[in-house]
Design a protein around this motif. Sequence first.
Motif, short mmCIF file in Angstrom:
data_model
loop_
_atom_site.label_atom_id
_atom_site.label_comp_id
_atom_site.label_asym_id
_atom_site.label_seq_id
_atom_site.Cartn_x
_atom_site.Cartn_y
_atom_site.Cartn_z
N ASP A 47 4.76 102.16 44.50
CA ASP A 47 6.15 101.83 44.86
C ASP A 47 6.21 100.93 46.09
OD1 ASP A 47 7.02 103.38 42.74
OD2 ASP A 47 7.64 105.08 44.01
N ALA A 48 5.37 101.20 47.08
CA ALA A 48 5.35 100.38 48.30
C ALA A 48 4.90 98.96 47.99
CB ALA A 48 4.45 101.02 49.36
N MET A 49 3.89 98.82 47.12
CA MET A 49 3.42 97.48 46.76
C MET A 49 4.51 96.70 46.03
SD MET A 49 -0.58 97.96 45.77
CE MET A 49 -0.40 99.44 44.81
N VAL A 50 5.17 97.35 45.10
CA VAL A 50 6.24 96.69 44.35
C VAL A 50 7.35 96.26 45.31
CG1 VAL A 50 8.06 97.07 42.64
CG2 VAL A 50 5.72 97.81 42.16
N ARG A 64 9.49 100.37 57.36
CA ARG A 64 10.59 100.85 56.50
C ARG A 64 10.15 101.01 55.05
NH1 ARG A 64 15.94 97.79 57.29
NH2 ARG A 64 16.69 99.59 56.11
N ILE A 65 9.27 100.15 54.58
CA ILE A 65 8.75 100.30 53.21
C ILE A 65 7.95 101.59 53.09
CG2 ILE A 65 7.11 99.38 51.52
CD1 ILE A 65 8.03 96.56 52.43
N LEU A 66 7.07 101.84 54.05
CA LEU A 66 6.24 103.05 54.00
C LEU A 66 7.10 104.31 54.12
CD1 LEU A 66 3.16 101.90 56.11
CD2 LEU A 66 3.40 101.97 53.62
N SER A 112 15.67 101.24 48.29
CA SER A 112 14.29 101.64 48.15
C SER A 112 14.07 102.41 46.85
CB SER A 112 13.85 102.50 49.33
OG SER A 112 14.58 103.71 49.36
N PRO A 113 12.80 102.37 46.30
CA PRO A 113 12.51 103.08 45.08
C PRO A 113 12.74 104.58 45.25
CG PRO A 113 10.69 101.62 45.67
CD PRO A 113 11.67 101.63 46.82
#
Length: 167
Positions: A125-128, A141-143, A160-161
């Motif tokens: 999810d973080a990579m996407v 924020r992504i992590l 976010s996912p």
Amino acid sequence: MQSVKLLADTGGEPVLPGTAVLRMETTARRTGTFDGAWWPRTRDLKSQLSALLTALTARLGPIARVGLDASDWDGAPGHLFVDGHMVRIDWSAVGDHTMIVTRGDQDHFLFLVIPPGAGIGPAHDAMVMAVQDDNDVSAERILAATGITGAGPSDVPQSSPGRAGPT
């Protein structure tokens, strides 16, 4: 002048536990904060970075330097030799989970670095999220949004996912 090969988007391929994963596509129109994301399997820089740089060099040509966050790694070498070519490593103590790869004098690629202990689902999810067009969300924020690191509700972006947007 050396021709530049494009790196394919590998987002549809399975994410295997404990493997280094790279998502990156080089295009004329580079938008968003990140050009790619990387999920190393350990904090041992020499064993992890060499393979990644070999793959990048095969597609992009010689890599001149790499900028890394010192808190993400065990050890801090000043350089690595990749396929007989020396790559300089610059270190910072900003704690931002990023990596800057420099090819040539001015061509920089910014990567999100997923911590090695992340689970498969959150890492994917973080990579996407990192490589979405026009993404302007920070690594922190992504992590947090993907559950890899802790965060308060105000730190998680609305899109976010796994998180519903405003109702």
